[in-house]
Design a protein around this motif. Structure first.
Motif, PDB file in Angstrom:
ATOM      1  N   TYR A 143      -8.216  -1.189   4.570  1.00  0.00           N
ATOM      2  CA  TYR A 143      -7.215  -2.069   3.408  1.00  0.00           C
ATOM      3  C   TYR A 143      -6.850  -3.577   4.296  1.00  0.00           C
ATOM      4  N   SER A 144      -6.645  -3.562   5.533  1.00  0.00           N
ATOM      5  CA  SER A 144      -6.591  -4.709   6.307  1.00  0.00           C
ATOM      6  C   SER A 144      -7.463  -5.776   6.167  1.00  0.00           C
ATOM      7  N   ALA A 145      -8.752  -5.454   6.097  1.00  0.00           N
ATOM      8  CA  ALA A 145      -9.979  -6.126   6.034  1.00  0.00           C
ATOM      9  C   ALA A 145      -9.857  -6.566   4.555  1.00  0.00           C
ATOM     10  N   LEU A 146      -9.643  -5.955   3.639  1.00  0.00           N
ATOM     11  CA  LEU A 146      -9.500  -6.360   2.333  1.00  0.00           C
ATOM     12  C   LEU A 146      -8.398  -7.338   1.795  1.00  0.00           C
ATOM     13  N   VAL A 147      -7.198  -7.317   2.520  1.00  0.00           N
ATOM     14  CA  VAL A 147      -6.370  -8.373   2.499  1.00  0.00           C
ATOM     15  C   VAL A 147      -6.653 -10.030   2.870  1.00  0.00           C
ATOM     16  N   SER A 190      -0.771  -8.693  -2.874  1.00  0.00           N
ATOM     17  CA  SER A 190      -1.329  -8.719  -1.469  1.00  0.00           C
ATOM     18  C   SER A 190      -2.714  -9.043  -1.285  1.00  0.00           C
ATOM     19  N   VAL A 191      -3.687  -8.452  -2.209  1.00  0.00           N
ATOM     20  CA  VAL A 191      -5.033  -8.753  -2.087  1.00  0.00           C
ATOM     21  C   VAL A 191      -5.603 -10.090  -2.532  1.00  0.00           C
ATOM     22  N   THR A 192      -4.912 -10.751  -3.464  1.00  0.00           N
ATOM     23  CA  THR A 192      -5.466 -11.808  -4.077  1.00  0.00           C
ATOM     24  C   THR A 192      -4.778 -13.343  -3.437  1.00  0.00           C
ATOM     25  N   VAL A 193      -3.440 -13.094  -3.279  1.00  0.00           N
ATOM     26  CA  VAL A 193      -2.761 -14.362  -2.910  1.00  0.00           C
ATOM     27  C   VAL A 193      -3.225 -14.824  -1.651  1.00  0.00           C
ATOM     28  N   GLN A 194      -3.594 -14.067  -0.652  1.00  0.00           N
ATOM     29  CA  GLN A 194      -3.790 -14.746   0.601  1.00  0.00           C
ATOM     30  C   GLN A 194      -5.274 -15.069   0.855  1.00  0.00           C
ATOM     31  N   ASN A 195      -5.908 -14.225  -0.059  1.00  0.00           N
ATOM     32  CA  ASN A 195      -7.356 -14.620  -0.139  1.00  0.00           C
ATOM     33  C   ASN A 195      -7.751 -16.136  -0.780  1.00  0.00           C
ATOM     34  N   LEU A 196      -7.067 -16.076  -1.714  1.00  0.00           N
ATOM     35  CA  LEU A 196      -7.061 -17.313  -2.646  1.00  0.00           C
ATOM     36  C   LEU A 196      -6.564 -18.633  -1.730  1.00  0.00           C
ATOM     37  N   LEU A 197      -5.360 -18.455  -0.999  1.00  0.00           N
ATOM     38  CA  LEU A 197      -4.911 -19.464  -0.354  1.00  0.00           C
ATOM     39  C   LEU A 197      -5.832 -19.829   0.992  1.00  0.00           C
ATOM     40  N   MET A 198      -6.599 -18.637   1.411  1.00  0.00           N
ATOM     41  CA  MET A 198      -7.555 -19.182   2.637  1.00  0.00           C
ATOM     42  C   MET A 198      -8.856 -19.745   1.873  1.00  0.00           C
ATOM     43  N   LEU A 235       0.742  -1.320  -0.141  1.00  0.00           N
ATOM     44  CA  LEU A 235      -0.033  -0.062   0.103  1.00  0.00           C
ATOM     45  C   LEU A 235       0.820   1.375  -0.002  1.00  0.00           C
ATOM     46  N   TYR A 236       1.709   1.267   0.636  1.00  0.00           N
ATOM     47  CA  TYR A 236       2.975   2.309   1.104  1.00  0.00           C
ATOM     48  C   TYR A 236       3.340   2.790  -0.480  1.00  0.00           C
ATOM     49  N   ALA A 237       3.956   1.557  -1.247  1.00  0.00           N
ATOM     50  CA  ALA A 237       4.497   1.834  -2.354  1.00  0.00           C
ATOM     51  C   ALA A 237       3.740   2.486  -3.504  1.00  0.00           C
ATOM     52  N   ILE A 238       2.349   2.031  -3.635  1.00  0.00           N
ATOM     53  CA  ILE A 238       1.298   2.769  -4.485  1.00  0.00           C
ATOM     54  C   ILE A 238       0.972   3.996  -4.123  1.00  0.00           C
ATOM     55  N   LEU A 239       0.893   4.399  -2.892  1.00  0.00           N
ATOM     56  CA  LEU A 239       0.644   5.905  -2.725  1.00  0.00           C
ATOM     57  C   LEU A 239       1.559   6.660  -2.895  1.00  0.00           C
ATOM     58  N   LEU A 240       2.717   6.087  -2.680  1.00  0.00           N
ATOM     59  CA  LEU A 240       4.069   6.937  -2.881  1.00  0.00           C
ATOM     60  C   LEU A 240       4.250   7.268  -4.122  1.00  0.00           C
ATOM     61  N   THR A 241       4.155   6.074  -5.164  1.00  0.00           N
ATOM     62  CA  THR A 241       4.209   6.476  -6.554  1.00  0.00           C
ATOM     63  C   THR A 241       3.358   7.464  -6.902  1.00  0.00           C
ATOM     64  N   LEU A 242       2.100   7.354  -6.634  1.00  0.00           N
ATOM     65  CA  LEU A 242       1.003   8.412  -7.146  1.00  0.00           C
ATOM     66  C   LEU A 242       1.712   9.723  -6.827  1.00  0.00           C
ATOM     67  N   GLY A 300       2.206  -5.542  -6.786  1.00  0.00           N
ATOM     68  CA  GLY A 300       2.325  -5.951  -5.392  1.00  0.00           C
ATOM     69  C   GLY A 300       0.898  -5.688  -4.887  1.00  0.00           C
ATOM     70  N   ILE A 301       0.085  -4.959  -4.984  1.00  0.00           N
ATOM     71  CA  ILE A 301      -1.290  -4.803  -4.447  1.00  0.00           C
ATOM     72  C   ILE A 301      -2.280  -5.957  -4.990  1.00  0.00           C
ATOM     73  N   VAL A 302      -2.090  -6.355  -6.223  1.00  0.00           N
ATOM     74  CA  VAL A 302      -2.608  -7.451  -6.817  1.00  0.00           C
ATOM     75  C   VAL A 302      -2.219  -8.699  -5.895  1.00  0.00           C
TER      76      VAL A 302
END
Length: 548
Positions: free
Chosen positions: A110-114, A264-272, A49-56, A260-262
């Protein structure tokens, strides 16, 4: 003298990027020992999340500022230079405040989305780490403005050293913070991860001090030279120019954090979704993102150095319509990139297990490290071809291609992770880079009007890497048994012996085989940063003997 100064500044930038990359790999070792794979997963989620906000807020502005300030300096229009810096600094400060507040108050969402299946558990893990990064967001945008100001004066050395200093202080703060919280204060893994993420603020503050020392005298000089003269540009015109130049750069830079966001959001949800617990899914994501991916970034330091040198050359050749120079720059640069990235990929492929044992005292990530080894080749090819397209004046084409690659990665994450778990995410990333780099190369051929085959350029080096892989495998196998006799059950010393001996013998085998098989020429070797001169002289001697 000016040319010498620029060359020295460019060398400092290359060295600084190399130092930053190495430090970015080394700190993972003690951090893994302190907070484990689960803590790395928390750390990686916050940083995504930090990386994408900072890049913006920052990515395109140094480039845009450097361009328009250098133009004004050439005309000795110091009043406009001072105004450009003032307007940009104010805008970046507004961005910094807004994004810092967004990061602080948006952390629970964002934490809930992860982890949609366990939002409460994710919030308990992650919120403090995200909020620990909010202070860094207040500083880094201002630093980017300072780097753009220095770039306009072609003062590259302060920017380069500030990157190295920032990374050094950041790494020390990450490890020290995690150690104090976890080992001294006996805090939780989540608290240790939050202490580690706060290292970004410490590093940014150190870099800011160094940049301020460099910028303030220059700013005083500009204001003194401008005197009472006023600028002919309005603030709105300056912002319009900044966005016109900086937007394509920002969009291109957004691809990596969005990727990285992709994950962060998909990998853990799909593993769970397969029945895995939140802690196990977070640990697997940590292995993928902060161990395997971090190691595979190593070839990008070389690709960045090569690409930064070829961009102005292709730009000049394009302006002069010098097709021969464009052709030679494109093919020579791609061959140089393959010369560096293919052996690194081969080394991670064969030595994934001892590398994992040495760095992380585990074998959990060895298969992942080996499976993503080729990502270094495709990501380097993507970066190199992006520089080429920018040199050809096609700023938005690589952006489009990189987003296509991210989309492919997202689709494959959904398709592969439920069946192959974290290995599926690793393969999805490799294939995503393959897509985007292929599209970039096709665009280079089209817009550069050059004829070449990537396969033909790579094949001699792939063939030369076969003896490399064989020597790595044989030496690793033999040294494993010998090291066990010397060190007993000390797995890390055994792994270190395997790696050092394998790389020493394998490196010699690879260099000799590429030169002897004429996979590279002396002139192409000379393009390589740092080691090019010595390898070029060796190639001239060996290939001359073979010809006679």
């Amino acid at each position: 003298m000016r040319s010498s100064s620029l060359a020295r500044g460019a060398s400092v930038m290359v060295i600084s990027v190399g130092i930053a990359k190495v430090l970015g790999i080394l700190y993972i070792v003690p951090l893994t020992a302190l907070i484990g794979p689960a803590g790395l997963g928390i750390y990686s989620n916050a940083y995504a999340l930090y990386a994408i906000l900072l890049t913006l807020a920052t990515s395109g502005f140094p480039t845009a500022m450097g361009k328009i300030i250098s133009e004004r300096l050439a005309l000795k229009n110091y009043a406009e230079v001072a105004q450009i810096y003032r307007v940009t600094s104010r805008m970046l400060w507004v961005f910094a405040v807004v994004l810092s507040l967004l990061m602080w108050f948006g952390a629970p969402w964002y934490s809930a989305l992860v982890a949609l299946r366990d939002p409460g558990g994710a919030s308990a893990y992650l919120v403090s780490s995200i909020r620990a990064l909010a202070p860094a967001v207040l500083i880094v945008p201002t630093m980017s403005g300072m780097r753009g100001f220095l770039q306009g004066f072609q003062r590259l050395e302060p920017s380069g050293w500030s990157q190295a200093v920032e990374q050094l202080f950041r790494v020390v703060a990450i490890v020290a913070g995690a150690f104090l919280v976890v080992r001294v204060m006996h805090g939780s893994i989540a608290q240790g991860a939050a202490a580690a993420t706060f290292g970004a603020f410490v590093g940014a503050a150190a870099g800011m001090i160094l940049l301020t020392i460099a910028v303030v005298p220059l700013l005083r000089e500009v204001r003194a030279k401008s005197g009472r003269r006023s600028s002919a540009l309005s603030n709105r015109e300056i912002l319009r120019i900044l966005y016109r130049i900086g937007l394509p750069v920002s969009l291109g830079a957004l691809v990596v954090p969005i990727s990285g966001i992709v994950d962060s959001v998909t990998v853990q949800n799909l593993l769970m979704s397969t029945g895995m617990s939140l802690s196990k899914a977070t640990a697997d994501y940590g292995i993928l993102s902060r161990q395997a991916f971090q190691l595979i970034q190593l070839p990008l330091a070389f690709a960045m150095a090569i690409g930064a040198s070829v961009l102005p050359s292709i730009s000049r050749a394009t302006a002069l319509k010098d097709q021969r120079t464009i052709q030679s720059n494109v093919t020579g640069t791609i061959r140089s990139m393959f010369f560096m990235s293919i052996p690194i990929a081969a080394s991670f492929l064969i030595l994934g297990r001892p590398v994992d044992i040495l760095l992380f005292h585990s074998t959990q990530g060895s298969l992942i490290i080996s499976s993503v080894s080729f990502m270094g080749i495709f990501s380097s090819l993507e970066l190199i071809s992006t520089y080429m397209l920018q040199g050809l004046g096609k700023m938005y084409r690589p952006v489009r291609n990189m987003f296509i690659g991210v989309f492919v990665k997202l689709v494959l994450n959904i398709a592969l992770i439920p069946h192959w778990h974290i290995l599926g995410a690793a393969l999805a990333t490799v294939i995503g880079y393959l897509f985007s780099s292929t599209l970039n190369i096709l665009a280079v051929r089209k817009y550069g009007k050059v004829r070449f085959s990537v396969w033909r350029l790579a094949m001699p080096l792939i063939l030369a890497s076969i003896p490399l892989c064989a020597s790595l495998g044989v030496v690793s196998w033999l040294s494993y048994d010998a090291a066990h006799l010397l060190y007993g059950m000390d797995d890390r010393l055994v792994a270190l012996t395997q790696i050092l001996l394998s790389l020493l013998i394998g490196g010699i085998v690879y260099i000799l085989s590429t030169i002897w098989m004429h996979a590279v020429t002396a002139d192409e070797l000379h393009r390589l940063p740092w080691v090019g001169g010595r390898l070029s002289r060796l190639a001239s001697r060996l290939q001359g003997q073979a010809a006679s």
